[in-house]
Design an enzyme around this catalytic site. Structure first.
Site, PDB file in Angstrom:
ATOM      1  N   GLY A 102       0.813  -1.214   0.000  1.00  0.00           N
ATOM      2  CA  GLY A 102       0.000   0.000   0.000  1.00  0.00           C
ATOM      3  C   GLY A 102       0.843   1.259   0.000  1.00  0.00           C
ATOM      4  O   GLY A 102       1.968   1.271   0.484  1.00  0.00           O
ATOM      5  N   CYS A 103       0.283   2.354  -0.557  1.00  0.00           N
ATOM      6  CA  CYS A 103       0.991   3.640  -0.598  1.00  0.00           C
ATOM      7  C   CYS A 103       0.940   4.334   0.758  1.00  0.00           C
ATOM      8  O   CYS A 103       1.785   5.150   1.070  1.00  0.00           O
ATOM      9  CB  CYS A 103       0.356   4.570  -1.626  1.00  0.00           C
ATOM     10  SG  CYS A 103       0.882   4.218  -3.291  1.00  0.00           S
ATOM     11  N   VAL A 104      -0.110   4.051   1.523  1.00  0.00           N
ATOM     12  CA  VAL A 104      -0.282   4.785   2.787  1.00  0.00           C
ATOM     13  C   VAL A 104      -0.368   3.792   3.942  1.00  0.00           C
ATOM     14  O   VAL A 104      -1.152   2.868   3.890  1.00  0.00           O
ATOM     15  CB  VAL A 104      -1.566   5.633   2.758  1.00  0.00           C
ATOM     16  CG1 VAL A 104      -1.738   6.345   4.084  1.00  0.00           C
ATOM     17  CG2 VAL A 104      -1.497   6.637   1.639  1.00  0.00           C
TER      18      VAL A 104
END
Lengths: 104, 172
Positions: A102-104
């Site tokens: 995931g990016c976050v």
């Protein structure tokens, strides 16, 4: 697939050194992995590693820092204190899991 | 036996710095800076954010919870999960911004990505620095008491440039 000898066991890893087989990990292995990246394991470290292992079992992917905070209950600030500079990747490495996607 | 492989968690450039100028206050344009700041911090990169013009709304207490998204003027806007466009002429219709904002917020929440104020909390917790633009504060007649407590100061553009010496810079 490369194989590392860790804590007397043959462990499959990817080209970066992250473990590739969930079941080849145990706490003895984790201790060696932590030592290799200069992390001194305490209860606070183990709490996160155990959360990541459990969470991976149900989710099928590695929890991000965000998820370690919201679901695992360890604030981001503490994660940075325990696993300096690159907490998400260091936590995943010691837990024997892939890097979070995931990016976050 | 193959040699031990250990990931390299030390950065090849431990002094790497990233400066992000957030100049937009639309909900969709608030996120790129936040996501990149968060990613940089997670890679051990010192990160500074400078909020200016419309981006000031991201750190203004009375506005930061109500950023909106309008599909008007955005020709890349299509219905979720399809290639269909809504004609631009319909975009200014009453309620369109509210509907689009709600929809975007839901899509963001579905990915477990926090709302803007929560996201800034996380960025600060990860060691990020927030700075406010002097000219924007003066234009909006706002002071430090109107801003998030973790904004480190209201500074001029030249102060920010000086402070970010050697940093890579993103203007959003």
């Amino acid at each position: 697939m490369p194989v590392n000898e860790i804590a007397g066991k043959q462990i499959s890893v990817n080209e970066e050194g992250f473990l590739t087989k969930y079941d080849e990990w145990d706490e003895e292995v984790a201790k060696v992995l932590a030592k290799q990246i200069d992390i001194e394991m305490t209860d606070a470290h183990w709490k996160i590693i155990k959360f990541l292992r459990e969470d991976f079992k149900t989710e099928g992917e590695t929890a991000t820092s965000r998820r370690v905070q919201t679901v695992g209950g360890v604030p981001v600030k503490e994660q940075f204190a325990l696993f300096p500079k690159k907490p998400a990747k260091k936590m995943a490495y010691i837990a024997g899991l892939p890097k979070p996607k995931g990016c976050v | 036996m193959t040699p031990e492989i250990v990931p390299n968690f030390g950065s090849d450039n431990p002094d790497r710095k990233l400066a992000i100028i957030c100049s937009k206050g639309n909900l969709d344009m608030a996120y790129p800076g936040l996501i990149l700041a968060n990613a940089a911090l997670g890679e051990g990169v010192e990160t500074m954010l400078f909020f200016t013009f419309w981006g000031f709304d991201m750190i203004t207490k009375s506005r930061m919870n109500d950023l909106q998204f309008s599909p008007a003027g955005n020709t890349a806007m299509h219905l979720p999960g399809s290639d269909m466009h809504i004609p631009q002429a319909m975009m200014p219709a009453p309620g369109m911004t509210a509907v689009a904002t709600k929809m975007l917020k839901k899509q963001i929440a579905d990915l477990d990505v926090p709302e803007v104020p929560d996201f800034l909390d996380q960025i600060v917790a990860a060691g990020g620095h927030l700075w406010a633009c002097r000219m924007s504060a003066d234009m909006n007649k706002l002071t430090m008491s109107d801003l998030r407590e973790d904004v480190e100061g209201i500074i001029s553009a030249s102060d920010f440039i000086e402070m970010t010496d050697g940093a890579q810079l993103l203007f959003i």
